[in-house]
Design an enzyme around this catalytic site. Structure first.
Site, PDB file in Angstrom:
ATOM      1  N   GLU A   1      -3.994  -2.070   9.521  1.00  0.00           N
ATOM      2  CA  GLU A   1      -4.255  -1.856   8.098  1.00  0.00           C
ATOM      3  C   GLU A   1      -3.576  -2.950   7.290  1.00  0.00           C
ATOM      4  OE1 GLU A   1      -3.761   1.328   4.431  1.00  0.00           O
ATOM      5  OE2 GLU A   1      -3.366   2.003   6.484  1.00  0.00           O
TER       6      GLU A   1
ATOM      7  N   ASP B   1      -5.966  -6.889  -3.700  1.00  0.00           N
ATOM      8  CA  ASP B   1      -5.826  -7.452  -5.047  1.00  0.00           C
ATOM      9  C   ASP B   1      -7.102  -8.215  -5.411  1.00  0.00           C
ATOM     10  OD1 ASP B   1      -5.068  -8.863  -7.369  1.00  0.00           O
ATOM     11  OD2 ASP B   1      -2.986  -8.925  -6.716  1.00  0.00           O
TER      12      ASP B   1
ATOM     13  N   ASN C   1       2.957 -11.408   5.711  1.00  0.00           N
ATOM     14  CA  ASN C   1       1.636 -11.827   5.262  1.00  0.00           C
ATOM     15  C   ASN C   1       0.587 -11.457   6.309  1.00  0.00           C
ATOM     16  OD1 ASN C   1      -0.664 -13.227   4.532  1.00  0.00           O
ATOM     17  ND2 ASN C   1       0.400 -15.148   4.080  1.00  0.00           N
TER      18      ASN C   1
ATOM     19  N   THR D   1      -6.131   8.053  -2.873  1.00  0.00           N
ATOM     20  CA  THR D   1      -4.758   7.697  -3.231  1.00  0.00           C
ATOM     21  C   THR D   1      -4.559   7.771  -4.749  1.00  0.00           C
ATOM     22  OG1 THR D   1      -5.312   5.353  -3.429  1.00  0.00           O
ATOM     23  CG2 THR D   1      -4.636   6.139  -1.248  1.00  0.00           C
ATOM     24  N   LYS D   2      -3.304   7.682  -5.168  1.00  0.00           N
ATOM     25  CA  LYS D   2      -2.999   7.676  -6.603  1.00  0.00           C
ATOM     26  C   LYS D   2      -3.682   6.503  -7.291  1.00  0.00           C
ATOM     27  CE  LYS D   2       1.510   9.998  -6.375  1.00  0.00           C
ATOM     28  NZ  LYS D   2       2.969   9.855  -6.625  1.00  0.00           N
ATOM     29  N   TYR D   3      -3.687   5.351  -6.624  1.00  0.00           N
ATOM     30  CA  TYR D   3      -4.340   4.177  -7.217  1.00  0.00           C
ATOM     31  C   TYR D   3      -5.822   4.445  -7.437  1.00  0.00           C
ATOM     32  CZ  TYR D   3      -6.438  -0.396  -7.758  1.00  0.00           C
ATOM     33  OH  TYR D   3      -7.175  -1.459  -8.230  1.00  0.00           O
ATOM     34  N   GLU D   4      -6.482   5.015  -6.428  1.00  0.00           N
ATOM     35  CA  GLU D   4      -7.914   5.279  -6.539  1.00  0.00           C
ATOM     36  C   GLU D   4      -8.207   6.306  -7.629  1.00  0.00           C
ATOM     37  OE1 GLU D   4     -11.713   6.448  -3.671  1.00  0.00           O
ATOM     38  OE2 GLU D   4      -9.697   6.272  -2.837  1.00  0.00           O
TER      39      GLU D   4
ATOM     40  N   GLU E   1       2.350  -5.021   5.312  1.00  0.00           N
ATOM     41  CA  GLU E   1       2.586  -5.020   3.864  1.00  0.00           C
ATOM     42  C   GLU E   1       3.630  -6.077   3.527  1.00  0.00           C
ATOM     43  OE1 GLU E   1       2.459  -4.876   0.280  1.00  0.00           O
ATOM     44  OE2 GLU E   1       1.222  -3.243   1.074  1.00  0.00           O
TER      45      GLU E   1
END
Length: 230
Positions: free
Chosen positions: A61, A136, A113, A208-211, A86
């Site tokens: 991921e 991003d 990276n 997710t919270k972002y979505e 990450e």
């Protein structure tokens, strides 16, 4: 025309860990995490069997954030091993604490990276899946070269997938969605998957919270999935 991997650039974020996160990091990171921040082309390929202590399907991921989707999908498929990459240490620390809390044993983490990881740490034809959720979008045109999913990146991912392996992406940015679709469909080793396509791993992911925030803002989430040709 030669394909070039995207320029690596990351937005600045606060990375300070809480006291509890630091304690968990010091206790568990040596066992289930590795750092790829200091990049070297002479790095050895990962031996995932030795790292996880078993031989099974492996999913990578890219950009796991705080690990909400990572944790839920790993718990849903305990027989599949997940490597979460990450660049931001704080997100990894949050995931590490969740792993400790829920006693999840099929997740490992890399701080660094993802392009470097794919190039130098992951062997060709070794992954059953690659997940790239909400990368991003770098919305300014002059920054599009920084977008993670470019033709060269998709080609690299396809090379790292086993035949039948899955590239699973999601974005709430319409322009980036069109680009991703174009690049994925243009990769000869990949074919677009739909609801009838048999896949070796689940593509069901949590919201997710972002979505949720993106949807409340009126953004439409585009999910794109490809399967590597046999």
């Amino acid at each position: 025309m030669a394909r070039h991997l995207p320029a690596t650039a990351f937005r600045k974020r606060r990375s300070a860990l809480s006291h509890a996160q630091r304690q968990t990091w010091e206790r568990l990171w040596p066992e289930i995490g590795i750092s790829a921040v200091s990049q070297t082309r002479s790095a050895e390929r990962l031996d995932t069997g030795a790292w996880f202590g078993r031989s099974t399907l492996v999913v990578l991921e890219v950009g796991c954030g705080s690990g909400t989707a990572t944790l839920a999908m790993a718990q849903h498929e305990p027989d599949i091993d997940v490597i979460a990459v990450e660049v931001y240490r704080r997100g990894l620390a949050q995931l590490l604490c969740a792993i400790d809390r829920d006693q999840v044993h099929n997740i490992r983490m890399i701080h660094g990276n993802a392009l470097y990881v794919l190039q130098y740490l992951i062997a060709p034809r070794s992954l059953t899946g690659v997940r790239v959720f909400f990368p991003d979008p770098w919305p300014k045109v002059r920054h599009h070269k920084r977008r993670f999913l470019q033709p060269a990146t998709v080609e690299l991912i396809a090379d790292r997938l086993l035949p039948g392996g899955v590239l699973h992406t999601a974005t709430d940015h319409p322009d980036y969605a069109k680009q991703i679709a174009k690049f994925g469909d243009g990769e000869p080793l990949l074919s677009r998957a739909d609801g009838r396509t048999q896949l070796p791993i689940s593509t069901v992911r949590p919201t997710t919270k972002y979505e949720t925030k993106a949807q409340h803002a009126g953004n439409v989430v585009t999910e794109l999935i490809w399967k590597k040709r046999s």
